[in-house]
Design an enzyme around this catalytic site. Structure first.
Site, mmCIF file in Angstrom:
data_model
loop_
_atom_site.group_PDB
_atom_site.id
_atom_site.type_symbol
_atom_site.label_atom_id
_atom_site.label_comp_id
_atom_site.label_asym_id
_atom_site.label_seq_id
_atom_site.Cartn_x
_atom_site.Cartn_y
_atom_site.Cartn_z
ATOM 1 C CD GLU A 244 6.827 -9.873 -2.882
ATOM 2 O OE1 GLU A 244 5.973 -9.314 -3.615
ATOM 3 O OE2 GLU A 244 7.822 -10.451 -3.324
ATOM 4 C CB CYS A 278 7.332 -8.606 -7.450
ATOM 5 S SG CYS A 278 8.550 -8.528 -6.142
#
Length: 484
Positions: A244, A278
């Site tokens: 990720e 993020c």
């Protein structure tokens, strides 16, 4: 001494280089110890390998019971967990308290996900029965990020253990303190020694870990590091990779919508956790004209009014960036945008407090050239203005990433178009791009990951399916042309 290597349920000093972490808000030492060297890492992996033989065969009900006790133990440690996170990386205490609560809640969600997505099933067949089960990979390496140093590695470790894997956890060297509290909670919950081993350290420790004979790697962090891992394991399909890697996330704001509501959503999307999520909105896309002008002014007003301070100061919205280096990088990124033709609406500058503190920034890059498609992990938002909604969608999708995105508009038709065309794993309407649900998958296409989303879908990559056809007795086979 719980600040080096945790193997077989015991802490000891590492054999690598000494290092320390300093609070970016106060400058105080929040953690110090000695990193794990290659021999320490090898010992941690060997311990996991030995423990795996028993843990993988432990009944699922027993594994679940241990993890449920772990949830209780995390709850008991919520206050020190939150303080450890805040002291290491500067996160506002209320934000870190939310992270600690999410760590506890993750266990029930992971158990439900495992049962739904990686459980067992049997069906009757003419020959007997068909059976589906899920098997663990083996030893999993878990690399933790600094921005959610408890929640995000916890989101890998918990489903991995539930599936029967054992884990070597390398916390971020920028936020190492919470790992010891996690280990203490697992030990109190009755996790057998060796099922979770911890190696503190930076790049050298991580490099030693990926050179070990691991069976899987779960990583949350930058695209550059994720791509490095992907290349490192090229040609080794037997090693499971779950990556990720963040995003250069777009938020489109389009009329009709309340200007103040839109500005609230944009400011929270851009500046929550000092922009160190993020899923933060990095690019806000608006129409040309009076409506877009009003939204930009309203975002700037909110950004200029944010309360900024040390993690333990009352009523702050955001703290510093994780380090002085991160603050310097953010200032340089803002200057780079101006050099490429961007217009500073609100400058991102070093904060008066020093350390990792910066002020939130806004730069209009509509007429800039050569703006890099990069994720700056900080409180800086780029403004794009377009003539048409179709142009806004083009700008939104003009990225190699694809983690999160959103549309702020009351127009249902615009949402249907955005929903069909925007390329993002997390796509919200009239909601911030941050704050994803743990009961949903978390991930996205492009450089945001490798199509193994986490959160609820972590159960998918923590085990592999095994399909069986079963008959209690061997029987003669027949087929056209087969001898009787």
């Amino acid at each position: 001494m719980n600040n080096g290597v945790y193997i077989d349920g015991k802490w000891r000093s590492g054999k690598g280089a000494a290092f320390a972490k300093h609070c970016p808000a106060t400058g105080e030492t929040s953690w110090e110890g000695v990193a794990a060297d290659a021999a320490d890492v090898a010992a941690a992996v060997a311990s996991c390998r030995a423990a795996f033989a028993v843990w993988a065969r432990t009944p699922v009900a027993e594994r679940i019971a241990i993890l449920e006790r772990y949830a209780d133990e995390i709850g008991k440690r919520a206050a020190p967990i939150a303080e450890a996170i805040s002291r290491d990386m500067g996160k506002a205490l209320w934000d870190a308290q939310g992270e600690a609560a999410t760590m506890k809640a993750k266990i029930a969600v992971s158990i439900a996900a495992m049962k739904e997505r990686a459980g067992e099933r049997e069906e009757a067949a003419a020959f007997g029965q068909s059976r589906l089960v899920h098997r663990p990979h083996g030893v999993m390496a878990v690399f933790g990020p600094f921005n959610f140093p408890g929640h995000l590695p916890n989101g890998h470790i918990v489903p991995a253990l539930l599936a029967g894997n054992t884990c070597v956890f390398k916390p971020s060297e920028l936020a190492p303190s919470v790992a010891a509290l996690m280990a203490d909670a697992f030990e109190a919950a009755g996790l057998p020694p060796g099922c979770l081993n911890i190696v503190q350290g930076g790049r050298e420790t991580g490099a030693a870990l990926i050179d070990q004979p691991i069976n899987g790697l779960a990583f949350t962090g930058s695209a550059s590091t994720g791509v490095f891992f992907h290349k490192h394991f090229a040609g080794r399909p037997e090693v499971m990779l779950a990556l990720e890697m963040g995003g250069n996330n777009p938020l489109i704001i389009w009329d009709p919508v309340d200007v103040d509501a839109a500005a609230d959503i944009a400011a929270q999307s851009a500046y929550l956790t000092t922009g160190q999520r993020c899923s933060c909105a990095r690019r806000v896309i608006l129409p040309e004209g009076a409506f877009g002008d009003a939204v930009v002014d309203a975002i700037a007003a909110r950004a200029g009014g944010l309360r900024i301070g040390a993690w333990n100061e009352p009523d702050i919205f955001m703290g510093p960036l994780v380090s002085n280096h991160a603050a310097d990088q953010a200032v340089r990124f803002h200057e780079m945008l101006l050099a490429k033709g961007g217009r500073s609406i609100l400058p991102l500058a070093a904060g008066e407090q020093g350390g990792g503190f910066v002020t939130p920034g806004i730069v209009d890059v509509t007429n800039a050239t050569g703006v890099p498609d990069e994720e700056l992990f900080g409180p800086l938002v780029q403004i794009y203005r377009t003539k048409t909604f179709e142009g806004a969608l083009t700008v939104a999708n003009n990225t190699k990433y694809g983690l999160s995105g959103g549309l702020v508009s009351d127009d249902d038709a615009l949402w249907e178009t955005a929903f069909s065309e925007m390329r993002a794993g997390i796509l919200n309407r009239n909601r911030p791009t941050v704050g994803a649900s743990g009961a949903m998958p978390f991930g996205g296409p492009g450089l945001s990951g490798n199509f193994r989303p986490g959160a609820y879908y972590a159960a998918d990559y923590c085990a592999w399916p095994q399909a069986s056809q079963l008959s209690s007795k061997a029987a003669r086979m027949s087929a056209p042309g087969f001898p009787a």
